[in-house]
Scaffold this active site. Sequence first.
Site, PDB file in Angstrom:
ATOM      1  N   SER A  43      83.558  22.140  84.128  1.00 51.36           N
ATOM      2  CA  SER A  43      82.850  21.712  85.294  1.00 51.36           C
ATOM      3  C   SER A  43      82.856  22.673  86.413  1.00 51.36           C
ATOM      4  CB  SER A  43      83.249  20.335  85.770  1.00 51.36           C
ATOM      5  OG  SER A  43      83.276  19.510  84.804  1.00 51.36           O
ATOM      6  N   SER A 110      81.307  18.056  74.153  1.00 51.63           N
ATOM      7  CA  SER A 110      80.180  18.566  72.790  1.00 51.63           C
ATOM      8  C   SER A 110      81.171  18.900  71.639  1.00 51.63           C
ATOM      9  CB  SER A 110      79.112  19.245  73.043  1.00 51.63           C
ATOM     10  OG  SER A 110      79.442  20.233  73.835  1.00 51.63           O
TER      11      SER A 110
HETATM   12  S1  ADX Z   1      81.774  14.438  74.797  1.00 53.92           S
HETATM   13  O1  ADX Z   1      82.821  14.510  73.978  1.00 53.92           O
HETATM   14  O2  ADX Z   1      80.646  13.371  74.551  1.00 53.92           O
HETATM   15  O3  ADX Z   1      80.895  15.633  74.866  1.00 53.92           O
HETATM   16  P1  ADX Z   1      81.853  14.382  77.768  1.00 53.92           P
HETATM   17  O4  ADX Z   1      81.830  15.809  78.060  1.00 53.92           O
HETATM   18  O5  ADX Z   1      80.555  13.510  77.878  1.00 53.92           O
HETATM   19  O6  ADX Z   1      82.311  14.382  76.213  1.00 53.92           O
HETATM   20  O7  ADX Z   1      82.921  13.579  78.731  1.00 53.92           O
HETATM   21  C1  ADX Z   1      84.178  14.022  78.800  1.00 53.92           C
HETATM   22  C2  ADX Z   1      85.006  13.591  79.948  1.00 53.92           C
HETATM   23  O8  ADX Z   1      85.143  12.206  79.881  1.00 53.92           O
HETATM   24  C3  ADX Z   1      86.297  14.160  80.182  1.00 53.92           C
HETATM   25  O9  ADX Z   1      86.143  15.231  81.063  1.00 53.92           O
HETATM   26  C4  ADX Z   1      86.983  13.068  80.810  1.00 53.92           C
HETATM   27  O10 ADX Z   1      86.915  13.002  81.893  1.00 53.92           O
HETATM   28  C5  ADX Z   1      86.495  11.792  80.279  1.00 53.92           C
HETATM   29  N1  ADX Z   1      87.008  11.148  78.969  1.00 53.92           N
HETATM   30  C6  ADX Z   1      87.472   9.824  79.023  1.00 53.92           C
HETATM   31  N2  ADX Z   1      87.857   9.645  77.723  1.00 53.92           N
HETATM   32  C7  ADX Z   1      87.924  10.652  77.011  1.00 53.92           C
HETATM   33  C8  ADX Z   1      88.348  10.856  75.576  1.00 53.92           C
HETATM   34  N3  ADX Z   1      88.536   9.898  74.863  1.00 53.92           N
HETATM   35  N4  ADX Z   1      87.917  12.233  75.247  1.00 53.92           N
HETATM   36  C9  ADX Z   1      87.541  13.400  76.056  1.00 53.92           C
HETATM   37  N5  ADX Z   1      87.205  12.946  77.339  1.00 53.92           N
HETATM   38  C10 ADX Z   1      87.362  11.777  77.707  1.00 53.92           C
END
Ligand code: ADX
Length: 209
Positions: A43, A110
């Site tokens: 970010s 991702s």
């Molecule tokens: S992704 O895995 O589905 O790509 P994404 O990037 O949208 O994740 O969201 C990640 C953000 O969600 C992290 O920066 C964090 O702030 C928050 N978050 C909350 N719970 C989790 C979790 N279990 N694993 C990773 N990120 C989490």
Amino acid sequence: MSERKSKNITRVEHRVTIEDREFRNRHKGAVLWFTGLSGAGKSTLAIALEEALFKRGFQVYVLDGDNVRDGLNSDLGFSHEDRTENIRRVGEVAALFARAGVICISAFISPYREDRAIARRAAGEKFYEVYIAADLATCEKRDPKGLYKKARAGEIADFTGVSAPYEVPENPEIVVDTSTETVGSGVAVLTEFVTARLSVAESARPRRP
Ligand code: ADX
């Protein structure tokens, strides 16, 4: 992906083409797909790059995990299935931005290769994978949101790097290692890439049939 329910659809053809848009903007539309662990700096780098490119006249917009999960994807959690759906939707949205002529910087963990491959297919040749590399120890030490601490304490389930996997990209177009590089140098590398690869010359006016 869930079962396809949209049937009997006929796509419309745009009369304003992607080449028209790119010629006007003087640059191509693209998806810069940032992937990496939480705390890797996706970010931070995305927001700094957006500002740098905007100041240089590029049409640019950041899609960020925490923001998109606050709206469009507020119905999704962090199971494998929900992350897959999160990335599928964002991949489609990013591809729409790219086809609208915008440089879309998407910053999502991702963690699954297959999901990133689906996002790549949505944007085709306009897709560039940018691996924001920082090892787990570095991310955990930074822990900007205090989430690693909570995950270690068992307060957050399925936390990437702790209790859920992260599959490192095998063939990313660009790697930025934020454990050794500054935000400024990452922005410089990416700005150089965008300028060299996505600029459209003033002489490249699209031909009309
Ligand atoms: S992704 O895995 O589905 O790509 P994404 O990037 O949208 O994740 O969201 C990640 C953000 O969600 C992290 O920066 C964090 O702030 C928050 N978050 C909350 N719970 C989790 C979790 N279990 N694993 C990773 N990120 C989490």
